[in-house]
Design a protein around this motif. Structure first.
Motif, PDB file in Angstrom:
ATOM      1  N   THR A 298     -75.698  -8.073 -82.054  1.00 33.97           N
ATOM      2  CA  THR A 298     -76.293  -9.295 -82.574  1.00 33.97           C
ATOM      3  C   THR A 298     -75.653  -9.689 -83.895  1.00 33.97           C
ATOM      4  O   THR A 298     -75.352 -10.860 -84.121  1.00 33.97           O
ATOM      5  CB  THR A 298     -77.814  -9.114 -82.749  1.00 33.97           C
ATOM      6  OG1 THR A 298     -78.384  -8.765 -81.497  1.00 33.97           O
ATOM      7  CG2 THR A 298     -78.467 -10.366 -83.262  1.00 33.97           C
ATOM      8  N   GLY A 299     -75.427  -8.705 -84.765  1.00 31.27           N
ATOM      9  CA  GLY A 299     -74.755  -8.995 -86.034  1.00 31.27           C
ATOM     10  C   GLY A 299     -73.345  -9.510 -85.841  1.00 31.27           C
ATOM     11  O   GLY A 299     -72.895 -10.418 -86.544  1.00 31.27           O
ATOM     12  N   MET A 300     -72.646  -8.946 -84.863  1.00 37.61           N
ATOM     13  CA  MET A 300     -71.289  -9.393 -84.572  1.00 37.61           C
ATOM     14  C   MET A 300     -71.296 -10.838 -84.061  1.00 37.61           C
ATOM     15  O   MET A 300     -70.467 -11.655 -84.476  1.00 37.61           O
ATOM     16  CB  MET A 300     -70.659  -8.456 -83.529  1.00 37.61           C
ATOM     17  CG  MET A 300     -69.212  -8.721 -83.255  1.00 37.61           C
ATOM     18  SD  MET A 300     -68.440  -7.460 -82.225  1.00 37.61           S
ATOM     19  CE  MET A 300     -69.416  -7.528 -80.744  1.00 37.61           C
ATOM     20  N   ARG A 301     -72.245 -11.157 -83.189  1.00 37.81           N
ATOM     21  CA  ARG A 301     -72.334 -12.530 -82.678  1.00 37.81           C
ATOM     22  C   ARG A 301     -72.697 -13.507 -83.782  1.00 37.81           C
ATOM     23  O   ARG A 301     -72.177 -14.627 -83.827  1.00 37.81           O
ATOM     24  CB  ARG A 301     -73.351 -12.601 -81.542  1.00 37.81           C
ATOM     25  CG  ARG A 301     -72.822 -11.946 -80.279  1.00 37.81           C
ATOM     26  CD  ARG A 301     -73.779 -12.049 -79.135  1.00 37.81           C
ATOM     27  NE  ARG A 301     -73.994 -13.441 -78.752  1.00 37.81           N
ATOM     28  CZ  ARG A 301     -74.992 -13.835 -77.971  1.00 37.81           C
ATOM     29  NH1 ARG A 301     -75.858 -12.951 -77.506  1.00 37.81           N
ATOM     30  NH2 ARG A 301     -75.131 -15.091 -77.648  1.00 37.81           N
ATOM     31  N   LEU A 302     -73.597 -13.097 -84.682  1.00 38.09           N
ATOM     32  CA  LEU A 302     -73.960 -13.977 -85.796  1.00 38.09           C
ATOM     33  C   LEU A 302     -72.760 -14.216 -86.717  1.00 38.09           C
ATOM     34  O   LEU A 302     -72.569 -15.336 -87.208  1.00 38.09           O
ATOM     35  CB  LEU A 302     -75.127 -13.384 -86.584  1.00 38.09           C
ATOM     36  CG  LEU A 302     -76.497 -13.496 -85.928  1.00 38.09           C
ATOM     37  CD1 LEU A 302     -77.514 -12.698 -86.708  1.00 38.09           C
ATOM     38  CD2 LEU A 302     -76.923 -14.946 -85.807  1.00 38.09           C
TER      39      LEU A 302
ATOM     40  N   ASN B 256     -83.525  -9.627 -84.268  1.00 39.08           N
ATOM     41  CA  ASN B 256     -83.303  -8.320 -84.905  1.00 39.08           C
ATOM     42  C   ASN B 256     -84.530  -7.815 -85.649  1.00 39.08           C
ATOM     43  O   ASN B 256     -84.553  -6.683 -86.100  1.00 39.08           O
ATOM     44  CB  ASN B 256     -82.129  -8.388 -85.881  1.00 39.08           C
ATOM     45  CG  ASN B 256     -80.847  -7.933 -85.249  1.00 39.08           C
ATOM     46  OD1 ASN B 256     -80.835  -7.420 -84.153  1.00 39.08           O
ATOM     47  ND2 ASN B 256     -79.756  -8.131 -85.955  1.00 39.08           N
ATOM     48  N   MET B 257     -85.535  -8.637 -85.786  1.00 35.43           N
ATOM     49  CA  MET B 257     -86.750  -8.227 -86.493  1.00 35.43           C
ATOM     50  C   MET B 257     -87.620  -7.391 -85.557  1.00 35.43           C
ATOM     51  O   MET B 257     -87.534  -7.499 -84.346  1.00 35.43           O
ATOM     52  CB  MET B 257     -87.544  -9.443 -86.970  1.00 35.43           C
ATOM     53  CG  MET B 257     -86.773 -10.344 -87.878  1.00 35.43           C
ATOM     54  SD  MET B 257     -86.242  -9.465 -89.346  1.00 35.43           S
ATOM     55  CE  MET B 257     -85.036 -10.570 -89.982  1.00 35.43           C
ATOM     56  N   GLY B 258     -88.439  -6.553 -86.097  1.00 39.88           N
ATOM     57  CA  GLY B 258     -89.336  -5.730 -85.286  1.00 39.88           C
ATOM     58  C   GLY B 258     -89.046  -4.259 -85.492  1.00 39.88           C
ATOM     59  O   GLY B 258     -88.659  -3.829 -86.572  1.00 39.88           O
ATOM     60  N   VAL B 259     -89.217  -3.490 -84.431  1.00 42.12           N
ATOM     61  CA  VAL B 259     -88.988  -2.048 -84.507  1.00 42.12           C
ATOM     62  C   VAL B 259     -87.498  -1.809 -84.735  1.00 42.12           C
ATOM     63  O   VAL B 259     -86.650  -2.337 -84.030  1.00 42.12           O
ATOM     64  CB  VAL B 259     -89.449  -1.360 -83.205  1.00 42.12           C
ATOM     65  CG1 VAL B 259     -89.146   0.119 -83.236  1.00 42.12           C
ATOM     66  CG2 VAL B 259     -90.930  -1.591 -82.981  1.00 42.12           C
ATOM     67  N   GLY B 260     -87.179  -1.013 -85.712  1.00 44.83           N
ATOM     68  CA  GLY B 260     -85.785  -0.746 -86.054  1.00 44.83           C
ATOM     69  C   GLY B 260     -85.121   0.200 -85.064  1.00 44.83           C
ATOM     70  O   GLY B 260     -85.776   0.904 -84.300  1.00 44.83           O
ATOM     71  N   TRP B 261     -83.805   0.212 -85.097  1.00 42.19           N
ATOM     72  CA  TRP B 261     -83.066   1.039 -84.141  1.00 42.19           C
ATOM     73  C   TRP B 261     -83.277   2.533 -84.358  1.00 42.19           C
ATOM     74  O   TRP B 261     -83.258   3.290 -83.380  1.00 42.19           O
ATOM     75  CB  TRP B 261     -81.587   0.658 -84.104  1.00 42.19           C
ATOM     76  CG  TRP B 261     -80.804   0.985 -85.323  1.00 42.19           C
ATOM     77  CD1 TRP B 261     -80.564   0.189 -86.389  1.00 42.19           C
ATOM     78  CD2 TRP B 261     -80.146   2.221 -85.603  1.00 42.19           C
ATOM     79  NE1 TRP B 261     -79.805   0.839 -87.312  1.00 42.19           N
ATOM     80  CE2 TRP B 261     -79.524   2.096 -86.852  1.00 42.19           C
ATOM     81  CE3 TRP B 261     -80.013   3.423 -84.911  1.00 42.19           C
ATOM     82  CZ2 TRP B 261     -78.797   3.121 -87.427  1.00 42.19           C
ATOM     83  CZ3 TRP B 261     -79.283   4.442 -85.488  1.00 42.19           C
ATOM     84  CH2 TRP B 261     -78.682   4.278 -86.731  1.00 42.19           C
ATOM     85  N   PRO B 262     -83.498   3.049 -85.602  1.00 44.51           N
ATOM     86  CA  PRO B 262     -83.744   4.493 -85.717  1.00 44.51           C
ATOM     87  C   PRO B 262     -85.030   4.936 -85.016  1.00 44.51           C
ATOM     88  O   PRO B 262     -85.062   5.996 -84.395  1.00 44.51           O
ATOM     89  CB  PRO B 262     -83.834   4.726 -87.226  1.00 44.51           C
ATOM     90  CG  PRO B 262     -83.092   3.602 -87.849  1.00 44.51           C
ATOM     91  CD  PRO B 262     -83.340   2.445 -86.955  1.00 44.51           C
TER      92      PRO B 262
END
Length: 136
Positions: A56-60, A94-100
């Motif tokens: 998502t960061g790459m697309r943004l 990207n908001m919500g529960v984080g990837w860790p």
């Protein structure tokens, strides 16, 4: 871009599913099976949890979105007008529960999988020995 996302997810899924099966097929001991499988599964889970965030960061970045802007107008300044809604949706996805936390939850769920595969192999071997002993 979608092909890249799909191929990375498929590679991680295949790693998770087939690593313990391959180790059982090679008749590794339980300890060796679990060490190899758990390490590869953990790596695949961490990669799989981080991948959507990174993608998502790459697309943004490719759209020209500036996540460090103070207002929505500053963030969307370099984005093409027809792509602004897509960029905003990607940013908020990207908001919500984080990837860790996602990685931790999936590790709790999937790390017993190598033990289950080993138990199936152990049970199968016991059943085959039992039935083969009766026939001879």
């Amino acid at each position: 871009m979608e092909f890249l996302d799909l191929s990375v997810k498929l590679l991680m899924l295949l790693t998770i599913v087939f690593t313990p099966v391959y180790c059982v097929y090679k008749s590794y001991s339980y300890l060796k099976l679990y060490l190899i499988s758990a390490s590869l599964i953990s790596l695949a889970i961490i990669s799989g949890a981080y991948w959507p965030h990174f993608y998502t960061g790459m697309r943004l970045d490719l759209l020209g979105y500036d996540p460090l802007g103070f207002s929505e107008c500053e963030r969307l300044k370099k984005v093409a007008p027809e792509m602004r809604e897509i960029a905003t949706q990607l940013y908020w996805s990207n908001m919500g529960v984080g990837w860790p936390l996602k990685a931790l939850i999936w590790m709790v769920i999937l790390l017993p999988y190598p033990s289950i595969v080993w138990l199936f192999k152990f049970s199968y071997r016991k059943l085959m020995n039992k039935f083969c002993a009766k026939n001879t």
